[in-house]
Write a protein that holds these residues in place. Structure first.
Motif, mmCIF file in Angstrom:
data_model
loop_
_atom_site.group_PDB
_atom_site.id
_atom_site.type_symbol
_atom_site.label_atom_id
_atom_site.label_comp_id
_atom_site.label_asym_id
_atom_site.label_seq_id
_atom_site.Cartn_x
_atom_site.Cartn_y
_atom_site.Cartn_z
ATOM 1 N N VAL A 109 0.820 -1.216 0.000
ATOM 2 C CA VAL A 109 0.000 0.000 0.000
ATOM 3 C C VAL A 109 0.857 1.270 0.000
ATOM 4 O O VAL A 109 0.573 2.192 -0.777
ATOM 5 C CB VAL A 109 -1.024 -0.015 1.153
ATOM 6 N N PRO A 110 1.906 1.370 0.821
ATOM 7 C CA PRO A 110 2.737 2.581 0.737
ATOM 8 C C PRO A 110 3.354 2.782 -0.648
ATOM 9 O O PRO A 110 3.447 3.919 -1.128
ATOM 10 C CB PRO A 110 3.821 2.360 1.797
ATOM 11 N N ARG A 111 3.731 1.708 -1.296
ATOM 12 C CA ARG A 111 4.267 1.835 -2.658
ATOM 13 C C ARG A 111 3.177 2.313 -3.622
ATOM 14 O O ARG A 111 3.429 3.124 -4.516
ATOM 15 C CB ARG A 111 4.860 0.496 -3.108
ATOM 16 N N ASN A 112 1.970 1.775 -3.443
ATOM 17 C CA ASN A 112 0.857 2.221 -4.289
ATOM 18 C C ASN A 112 0.560 3.703 -4.070
ATOM 19 O O ASN A 112 0.303 4.439 -5.033
ATOM 20 C CB ASN A 112 -0.398 1.395 -4.007
ATOM 21 N N SER A 113 0.584 4.134 -2.824
ATOM 22 C CA SER A 113 0.338 5.549 -2.520
ATOM 23 C C SER A 113 1.407 6.435 -3.139
ATOM 24 O O SER A 113 1.106 7.502 -3.683
ATOM 25 C CB SER A 113 0.282 5.763 -1.006
ATOM 26 N N ALA A 114 2.652 6.003 -3.052
ATOM 27 C CA ALA A 114 3.741 6.779 -3.647
ATOM 28 C C ALA A 114 3.591 6.824 -5.169
ATOM 29 O O ALA A 114 3.796 7.871 -5.787
ATOM 30 C CB ALA A 114 5.093 6.189 -3.259
ATOM 31 N N LEU A 115 3.206 5.704 -5.773
ATOM 32 C CA LEU A 115 3.036 5.675 -7.229
ATOM 33 C C LEU A 115 1.875 6.569 -7.663
ATOM 34 O O LEU A 115 1.938 7.189 -8.736
ATOM 35 C CB LEU A 115 2.801 4.246 -7.727
ATOM 36 N N ALA A 116 0.846 6.662 -6.851
ATOM 37 C CA ALA A 116 -0.298 7.517 -7.183
ATOM 38 C C ALA A 116 0.118 8.975 -7.345
ATOM 39 O O ALA A 116 -0.495 9.718 -8.110
ATOM 40 C CB ALA A 116 -1.382 7.395 -6.113
ATOM 41 N N ALA A 117 1.177 9.372 -6.643
ATOM 42 C CA ALA A 117 1.642 10.759 -6.698
ATOM 43 C C ALA A 117 2.637 11.001 -7.833
ATOM 44 O O ALA A 117 3.038 12.145 -8.068
ATOM 45 C CB ALA A 117 2.285 11.129 -5.363
ATOM 46 N N VAL A 118 3.029 9.959 -8.547
ATOM 47 C CA VAL A 118 4.020 10.103 -9.620
ATOM 48 C C VAL A 118 3.352 10.639 -10.880
ATOM 49 O O VAL A 118 2.323 10.126 -11.324
ATOM 50 C CB VAL A 118 4.709 8.747 -9.917
ATOM 51 N N ASP A 119 3.955 11.666 -11.440
ATOM 52 C CA ASP A 119 3.522 12.183 -12.738
ATOM 53 C C ASP A 119 4.256 11.363 -13.795
ATOM 54 O O ASP A 119 5.494 11.427 -13.878
ATOM 55 C CB ASP A 119 3.879 13.665 -12.865
ATOM 56 N N PRO A 120 3.539 10.584 -14.605
ATOM 57 C CA PRO A 120 4.204 9.731 -15.593
ATOM 58 C C PRO A 120 5.099 10.493 -16.574
ATOM 59 O O PRO A 120 6.031 9.914 -17.130
ATOM 60 C CB PRO A 120 3.044 9.059 -16.333
ATOM 61 N N ALA A 121 4.857 11.776 -16.746
ATOM 62 C CA ALA A 121 5.659 12.575 -17.683
ATOM 63 C C ALA A 121 6.899 13.184 -17.026
ATOM 64 O O ALA A 121 7.752 13.743 -17.716
ATOM 65 C CB ALA A 121 4.798 13.690 -18.273
ATOM 66 N N HIS A 122 7.025 13.058 -15.718
ATOM 67 C CA HIS A 122 8.169 13.655 -15.006
ATOM 68 C C HIS A 122 9.457 12.930 -15.390
ATOM 69 O O HIS A 122 9.473 11.739 -15.678
ATOM 70 C CB HIS A 122 7.939 13.582 -13.495
ATOM 71 N N VAL A 123 10.566 13.673 -15.335
ATOM 72 C CA VAL A 123 11.871 13.140 -15.730
ATOM 73 C C VAL A 123 12.309 11.953 -14.859
ATOM 74 O O VAL A 123 12.990 11.049 -15.336
ATOM 75 C CB VAL A 123 12.939 14.266 -15.742
ATOM 76 N N ASP A 124 11.910 11.927 -13.586
ATOM 77 C CA ASP A 124 12.277 10.833 -12.684
ATOM 78 C C ASP A 124 11.311 9.659 -12.735
ATOM 79 O O ASP A 124 11.523 8.648 -12.051
ATOM 80 C CB ASP A 124 12.311 11.331 -11.230
ATOM 81 N N ALA A 125 10.253 9.750 -13.505
ATOM 82 C CA ALA A 125 9.199 8.734 -13.494
ATOM 83 C C ALA A 125 9.726 7.342 -13.850
ATOM 84 O O ALA A 125 9.352 6.358 -13.218
ATOM 85 C CB ALA A 125 8.068 9.128 -14.427
ATOM 86 N N ALA A 126 10.594 7.247 -14.836
ATOM 87 C CA ALA A 126 11.100 5.934 -15.255
ATOM 88 C C ALA A 126 11.874 5.254 -14.127
ATOM 89 O O ALA A 126 11.707 4.060 -13.881
ATOM 90 C CB ALA A 126 11.975 6.069 -16.495
ATOM 91 N N ALA A 127 12.712 6.006 -13.429
ATOM 92 C CA ALA A 127 13.481 5.427 -12.316
ATOM 93 C C ALA A 127 12.552 5.027 -11.178
ATOM 94 O O ALA A 127 12.732 3.966 -10.558
ATOM 95 C CB ALA A 127 14.525 6.427 -11.825
ATOM 96 N N GLN A 128 11.565 5.870 -10.897
ATOM 97 C CA GLN A 128 10.602 5.528 -9.845
ATOM 98 C C GLN A 128 9.817 4.280 -10.214
ATOM 99 O O GLN A 128 9.558 3.435 -9.362
ATOM 100 C CB GLN A 128 9.647 6.706 -9.600
ATOM 101 N N TRP A 129 9.444 4.153 -11.465
ATOM 102 C CA TRP A 129 8.701 2.989 -11.940
ATOM 103 C C TRP A 129 9.529 1.717 -11.793
ATOM 104 O O TRP A 129 9.032 0.689 -11.325
ATOM 105 C CB TRP A 129 8.273 3.204 -13.389
ATOM 106 N N THR A 130 10.782 1.770 -12.166
ATOM 107 C CA THR A 130 11.657 0.604 -12.051
ATOM 108 C C THR A 130 11.759 0.145 -10.599
ATOM 109 O O THR A 130 11.664 -1.058 -10.307
ATOM 110 C CB THR A 130 13.066 0.921 -12.616
#
Length: 160
Positions: A109-130
């Motif tokens: 759940v904490p990972r899901n909550s953190a992912l909910a706040a990620v903007d898929p277009a942000h420069v760090d999104a790919a690293a956060q997704w991995t």
């Protein structure tokens, strides 16, 4: 079966554990692998959508209902501790409550909550997704194994 334990409690707990093990298996074996193959922005959007859609009454009823049924079965098992099956029922309850519910609340759940706040277009999104995919999937494996262990334990409890 512990003396005085209605058959319904460990049977329902076994069914719920099996259903949840199947959900977790599907995610570990297919869904997360498929999402990881998508471009990061698409994978993020898809998982964000899954995390919203997953909060359905049907899913939540099986997920939390199995926990409630497991606790009731554990109470009956503790009250009839001398019965050989009591240990299996208690083990199944512990595996489900801690290995599925607590692990979900503490790690997924904490990972899901953190992912909910990620903007898929942000420069760090790919690293956060991995990081998300590897960490979330690892803890999902734990939930799958715990749910399978609970299922087996409840089935042994029903058989003994």
């Amino acid at each position: 079966m512990p003396h005085g334990q209605p058959l319904a409690w460990p049977l329902l707990a076994a069914l719920g554990s099996g259903l949840m093990a199947g959900v977790f298996f599907a995610f570990s074996a297919m869904v997360m692998k498929a999402l990881a193959r998508l471009p990061p922005a698409e994978g993020i959007r898809a998982m964000q959508s899954i995390n919203v859609v997953a909060l359905t009454p049907a899913f939540m009823t099986v997920f939390f209902g199995t926990a409630v049924v497991s606790v009731v079965a554990a109470v009956f098992a503790l009250r009839a501790w001398e019965a050989p099956s009591a240990r299996y029922v208690l083990l199944g309850s512990v595996l489900y409550v801690f290995g599925v519910v607590v692990v979900t609340a503490a790690f997924n759940v904490p990972r899901n909550s953190a992912l909910a706040a990620v903007d898929p277009a942000h420069v760090d999104a790919a690293a956060q997704w991995t990081r998300y995919v590897s960490g979330w999937t690892a803890w999902n494996h734990v939930r799958m194994v715990a749910a399978l262990g609970a299922l087996v334990s409840f089935l042994f409890g029903l058989r003994v």
